[in-house]
Design a protein around this motif. Structure first.
Motif, PDB file in Angstrom:
ATOM      1  N   ASN A  98       0.760  -1.252   0.040  1.00 37.12           N
ATOM      2  CA  ASN A  98      -0.040  -0.019  -0.088  1.00 37.12           C
ATOM      3  C   ASN A  98       0.951   1.335  -0.074  1.00 37.12           C
ATOM      4  O   ASN A  98       0.505   2.257  -0.602  1.00 37.12           O
ATOM      5  N   ASP A  99       1.901   1.213   0.706  1.00 38.45           N
ATOM      6  CA  ASP A  99       2.982   2.306   0.744  1.00 38.45           C
ATOM      7  C   ASP A  99       3.723   2.502  -0.365  1.00 38.45           C
ATOM      8  O   ASP A  99       3.872   3.339  -1.210  1.00 38.45           O
ATOM      9  N   SER A 100       4.470   1.292  -1.066  1.00 33.36           N
ATOM     10  CA  SER A 100       5.368   1.329  -2.354  1.00 33.36           C
ATOM     11  C   SER A 100       5.310  -0.309  -2.364  1.00 33.36           C
ATOM     12  O   SER A 100       5.952  -0.986  -1.878  1.00 33.36           O
ATOM     13  N   PRO A 101       4.987  -0.477  -3.834  1.00 32.39           N
ATOM     14  CA  PRO A 101       5.345  -1.770  -4.190  1.00 32.39           C
ATOM     15  C   PRO A 101       6.801  -2.109  -4.009  1.00 32.39           C
ATOM     16  O   PRO A 101       7.171  -3.354  -3.825  1.00 32.39           O
ATOM     17  N   LEU A 133      12.093   3.727   7.499  1.00 32.08           N
ATOM     18  CA  LEU A 133      12.924   4.626   6.765  1.00 32.08           C
ATOM     19  C   LEU A 133      12.248   5.525   5.514  1.00 32.08           C
ATOM     20  O   LEU A 133      12.900   6.231   4.714  1.00 32.08           O
ATOM     21  N   TYR A 134      11.034   4.887   5.098  1.00 32.85           N
ATOM     22  CA  TYR A 134      10.468   5.206   3.663  1.00 32.85           C
ATOM     23  C   TYR A 134       9.741   6.445   4.253  1.00 32.85           C
ATOM     24  O   TYR A 134       8.753   6.683   4.951  1.00 32.85           O
ATOM     25  N   ARG A 135      10.039   7.546   3.212  1.00 31.52           N
ATOM     26  CA  ARG A 135       9.115   8.830   3.319  1.00 31.52           C
ATOM     27  C   ARG A 135       8.458   9.258   1.846  1.00 31.52           C
ATOM     28  O   ARG A 135       8.336  10.467   1.695  1.00 31.52           O
ATOM     29  N   GLY A 136       8.410   8.300   1.210  1.00 30.69           N
ATOM     30  CA  GLY A 136       7.585   8.584  -0.133  1.00 30.69           C
ATOM     31  C   GLY A 136       8.541   9.131  -1.213  1.00 30.69           C
ATOM     32  O   GLY A 136       8.272   9.487  -2.291  1.00 30.69           O
ATOM     33  N   THR A 137       9.902   9.229  -0.983  1.00 33.17           N
ATOM     34  CA  THR A 137      10.831   9.597  -2.198  1.00 33.17           C
ATOM     35  C   THR A 137      11.720   8.453  -2.401  1.00 33.17           C
ATOM     36  O   THR A 137      11.688   7.226  -1.799  1.00 33.17           O
ATOM     37  N   TRP A 138      12.190   8.487  -3.838  1.00 35.33           N
ATOM     38  CA  TRP A 138      12.937   7.514  -4.373  1.00 35.33           C
ATOM     39  C   TRP A 138      14.316   7.289  -3.387  1.00 35.33           C
ATOM     40  O   TRP A 138      14.371   5.836  -3.154  1.00 35.33           O
ATOM     41  N   LYS A 139      15.078   8.153  -2.931  1.00 33.75           N
ATOM     42  CA  LYS A 139      16.070   7.726  -1.956  1.00 33.75           C
ATOM     43  C   LYS A 139      15.477   7.049  -0.722  1.00 33.75           C
ATOM     44  O   LYS A 139      16.245   6.174  -0.234  1.00 33.75           O
ATOM     45  N   ALA A 144      15.171   2.047   2.545  1.00 38.45           N
ATOM     46  CA  ALA A 144      14.605   1.285   3.173  1.00 38.45           C
ATOM     47  C   ALA A 144      14.572  -0.351   2.507  1.00 38.45           C
ATOM     48  O   ALA A 144      14.784  -1.236   3.218  1.00 38.45           O
ATOM     49  N   CYS A 145      14.520  -0.492   1.187  1.00 37.40           N
ATOM     50  CA  CYS A 145      14.685  -1.678   0.444  1.00 37.40           C
ATOM     51  C   CYS A 145      15.911  -2.306   0.580  1.00 37.40           C
ATOM     52  O   CYS A 145      16.119  -3.494   0.930  1.00 37.40           O
ATOM     53  N   ARG A 146      17.004  -1.368   0.772  1.00 37.82           N
ATOM     54  CA  ARG A 146      18.233  -2.126   1.123  1.00 37.82           C
ATOM     55  C   ARG A 146      18.446  -2.604   2.696  1.00 37.82           C
ATOM     56  O   ARG A 146      19.182  -3.469   2.839  1.00 37.82           O
TER      57      ARG A 146
END
Length: 318
Positions: A98-101, A133-139, A144-146
């Motif tokens: 829901n936040d990011s695939p 760690l996720y705030r809606g930006t690419w970085k 977060a993925c890392r």
């Protein structure tokens, strides 16, 4: 009284019909996973599992990738979890989607190796630490993925509680610089196995440096981390404790302090190393700025005097 009927479940055939609407890898991985799960869990659980995957695939244009990774990871994850927790794991991934695939993809990819080392009751906490760690930006997404990706390696060395505190440090640092937080994460994967018992103390030190002078965190991980990796217990713990005391007193360049302290330890005879650190700590309590200088000069002084004479010199300075 009228009884409320339970929601009608899809059949496996109906689930396949839904999944055919998405790119081919989704169906391929579903069928492969379904064949492995058959006989291992109840048919009702398989249907719920399939429905979770369909819901993930439907969320956004790119969420089919998360669904494909979900199906791919499921057989290995299921071996580690009871049915109820297996479905909870699935729903946690759906919430991330829901936040990011991308977050969900990283979560599902990391799950098989992570579940070997993570107690089932910590699944939601693990997802929350990485999600923070996720705030809606690419970085922020990349960071977060890392952290999801490196979790299996991390848990080989650190406890889950230490992992959570490290995640908190990264979250604080990422508010200043995502790039620096990413560098520290990469360095930590190599560093933590070398300082195992002292990871928690090091993360506490890094958190203090982040709060006081965040730009110095790079020097702490690069220069200080390398020095600590070459320093044996118990002197490594003593050195970290000394550095934390100095940071609290406002000392800068803590990475250099660790480097100089590590060099001083190896240059002093083994029998005197504990005493050297005790003397430095005592001096830091009285004059924080003098302690680093003492560590730098003590080996040079010992080339000219005995250790008892060094103690006398230290007592005079203190």
């Amino acid at each position: 009284m009228t009884s409320q009927s339970s929601p009608r479940r899809l059949t496996v055939q109906q689930a396949e019909a839904e999944l055919e609407k998405f790119p081919a890898p989704v169906m391929e991985r579903f069928r492969r996973a379904q064949s492995q799960l058959a006989g291992r869990i109840a048919q009702e659980t398989i249907v719920e599992w399939a429905e979770e995957g369909i819901e993930i695939a439907r969320k956004t244009v790119r969420s089919w990738e998360a669904a494909a990774e979900y199906f791919d990871a499921s057989p290995a994850v299921q071996r580690q979890l009871p049915s109820g927790q297996f479905l909870r794991w699935a729903r946690t991934g759906g919430a991330l989607c829901n936040d990011s695939p991308s977050l969900a993809v990283a979560y599902f990819k990391a799950s098989p190796a992570t579940m070997v080392r993570l107690r089932p009751r910590y699944i939601d906490d693990w997802a929350a630490v990485c999600r923070s760690l996720y705030r809606g930006t690419w970085k922020s997404s990349a960071l977060a993925c890392r952290l999801f990706e490196t979790t299996p390696q991390m848990l080989e060395t650190v406890s889950f509680e230490e992992f959570c505190r490290f995640g908190g440090f990264l979250e604080a640092l990422s508010r200043r610089s995502y790039d620096l937080a990413g560098e520290c994460l990469t360095t930590s994967v190599r560093l933590f196995p070398k300082i195992g018992p002292d990871v928690d103390g090091f993360v506490g030190l890094a958190t203090s440096v982040t709060e006081s002078s965040w730009r110095e965190v790079k020097g702490l991980f690069d220069t200080g981390g390398a020095a600590l990796a070459d320093t044996a217990q118990p002197h490594r713990a003593a050195l970290i404790a000394l550095a934390r005391r100095l940071v609290a007193a406002g000392t800068n360049d803590v990475g250099v302090v660790l480097r100089d302290g590590a060099l001083a330890i190896v240059r002093v005879p083994v029998d005197y190393r504990d005493h050297l650190m005790q003397m430095a700590d005592a001096l830091a309590r009285l004059s924080p700025s003098a302690a680093p200088e003492f560590l730098k000069t003590a080996p040079v002084v010992l080339e000219r005097v005995t250790f008892p004479q060094l103690r006398e010199w230290h007592a005079t300075g203190a």
